[in-house]
Scaffold this motif. Sequence first.
Motif, PDB file in Angstrom:
ATOM      1  N   PRO A 101     -61.616  36.867 -48.456  1.00  0.00           N
ATOM      2  CA  PRO A 101     -62.641  35.791 -48.251  1.00  0.00           C
ATOM      3  C   PRO A 101     -62.645  34.737 -49.401  1.00  0.00           C
ATOM      4  N   LEU A 102     -62.195  35.265 -50.680  1.00  0.00           N
ATOM      5  CA  LEU A 102     -62.393  34.324 -51.913  1.00  0.00           C
ATOM      6  C   LEU A 102     -61.118  33.312 -51.805  1.00  0.00           C
ATOM      7  N   ASN A 103     -59.904  33.791 -51.206  1.00  0.00           N
ATOM      8  CA  ASN A 103     -58.744  32.777 -50.993  1.00  0.00           C
ATOM      9  C   ASN A 103     -59.106  31.925 -49.864  1.00  0.00           C
ATOM     10  N   GLY A 108     -60.283  26.290 -48.389  1.00  0.00           N
ATOM     11  CA  GLY A 108     -61.263  25.343 -47.624  1.00  0.00           C
ATOM     12  C   GLY A 108     -61.743  24.335 -48.385  1.00  0.00           C
ATOM     13  N   THR A 109     -62.312  24.668 -49.917  1.00  0.00           N
ATOM     14  CA  THR A 109     -62.631  23.831 -50.819  1.00  0.00           C
ATOM     15  C   THR A 109     -61.783  22.883 -51.325  1.00  0.00           C
ATOM     16  N   ALA A 127     -55.183  18.172 -55.538  1.00  0.00           N
ATOM     17  CA  ALA A 127     -55.815  19.379 -54.829  1.00  0.00           C
ATOM     18  C   ALA A 127     -54.984  19.616 -53.587  1.00  0.00           C
ATOM     19  N   ARG A 128     -54.364  18.599 -53.106  1.00  0.00           N
ATOM     20  CA  ARG A 128     -53.300  18.754 -51.876  1.00  0.00           C
ATOM     21  C   ARG A 128     -52.369  19.548 -52.219  1.00  0.00           C
ATOM     22  N   ARG A 129     -51.774  19.190 -53.281  1.00  0.00           N
ATOM     23  CA  ARG A 129     -50.529  19.892 -53.957  1.00  0.00           C
ATOM     24  C   ARG A 129     -50.898  21.510 -54.065  1.00  0.00           C
ATOM     25  N   PRO A 140     -58.313  28.584 -43.902  1.00  0.00           N
ATOM     26  CA  PRO A 140     -59.387  27.992 -44.824  1.00  0.00           C
ATOM     27  C   PRO A 140     -60.750  28.137 -44.266  1.00  0.00           C
ATOM     28  N   ALA A 141     -61.783  28.482 -45.228  1.00  0.00           N
ATOM     29  CA  ALA A 141     -62.926  28.805 -44.646  1.00  0.00           C
ATOM     30  C   ALA A 141     -63.936  27.461 -45.091  1.00  0.00           C
ATOM     31  N   PRO A 142     -64.887  27.244 -44.561  1.00  0.00           N
ATOM     32  CA  PRO A 142     -65.675  26.088 -44.794  1.00  0.00           C
ATOM     33  C   PRO A 142     -66.834  26.516 -45.782  1.00  0.00           C
ATOM     34  N   LEU A 143     -67.303  25.574 -46.766  1.00  0.00           N
ATOM     35  CA  LEU A 143     -68.321  25.758 -47.625  1.00  0.00           C
ATOM     36  C   LEU A 143     -69.318  25.917 -46.890  1.00  0.00           C
TER      37      LEU A 143
END
Length: 343
Positions: A101-103, A108-109, A127-129, A140-143
Amino acid sequence: MVPIQNLYYLLCYAWNRLPEPDEWRQVAEQEFHRPLELLTQLLLVGTRRLLQQGLPLGYAEREEELTELRGRVLLTPTITRDLLRRGRAVCAYDELGPNTPLNRLLAGTLDVLGRTRRLPAPLRQEARRVRSRFPEGIEPAPLTRAGLRALRRLRLPGPEGFLLNVCGLIYRTALPDTDAEGRTRFHDFRRDEVLMAGIFERFVRNFYRLEQRRYRVLSETISWQAEADRAEDLALLPSMITDTSLESAERKIILDTKYYAAAFKAHHDRQRLISPHLYQLFAYLQNQAAQTTVPLEGVLLYPAAAHAADLRYVLGGFPVRVVTLDLNQPWPGIATDLLRLIE
């Protein structure tokens, strides 16, 4: 308004974590124009560190159509697809891997930050790199509030807990709508008095927990010195919970933080202290007096904004101080002022 560079210290202490020299150097080397830029830098520094050490692994449930049984069989999809006649079944099983869940939240963030126009191009690119360094298979999980709440229940350790708090604050600063291209917009959370009041309160309490050894530091519930005809009526009294209590063998201080633009308000063209704040502190002192044997005193602490103040009174026999803390000065001055306050 708190300078962005000082926000780093406020957030570290508010999240019960001493500032790290290497991290601070990376933060200090950059000029930030918005708090989101600081939060992004903190997220990048912490995530790069996690990637270097190896992302934490955990068990995640996976559903798969298999020819041999593993974990538990999901009967509904197995029967719906008529898999049994072909010697197959849909199974759900736990698999150890980086899709935790954290990863997923970090991925996602970073996806959101890599798209927003509220960040300078170099930070978006970084951030993309960093996101591209995540191994395959991490979804990726949404915020979301629910996702953050579920992760907080896991009580993640130090560095991971800090990154969770960064993601949580990024979520709190996100506006509810996005632009036509799906990019998230953000606001300056320093203008959110309710949010900043919580950060300021935790910052002061944890600063004293970490930076001095004379006092025991806690937030405590004070019992009302009250009687009632019926016991159940006492339960209707409001709770009295201190922001910060500092207690030693010789002295006890009840310190109440108030994140307001000023310690005064105009009344008939004259400046007055804010009466509910003073009444609240006095009620704490009166009701606490019967529960302690050491000398008791109170402090109302405001961030300095319109006016600086350092007022001293004796109210009902209790020493009371109303004082402001200048959050616009360099960090060493803030730390020194806080320590002097309890000398």
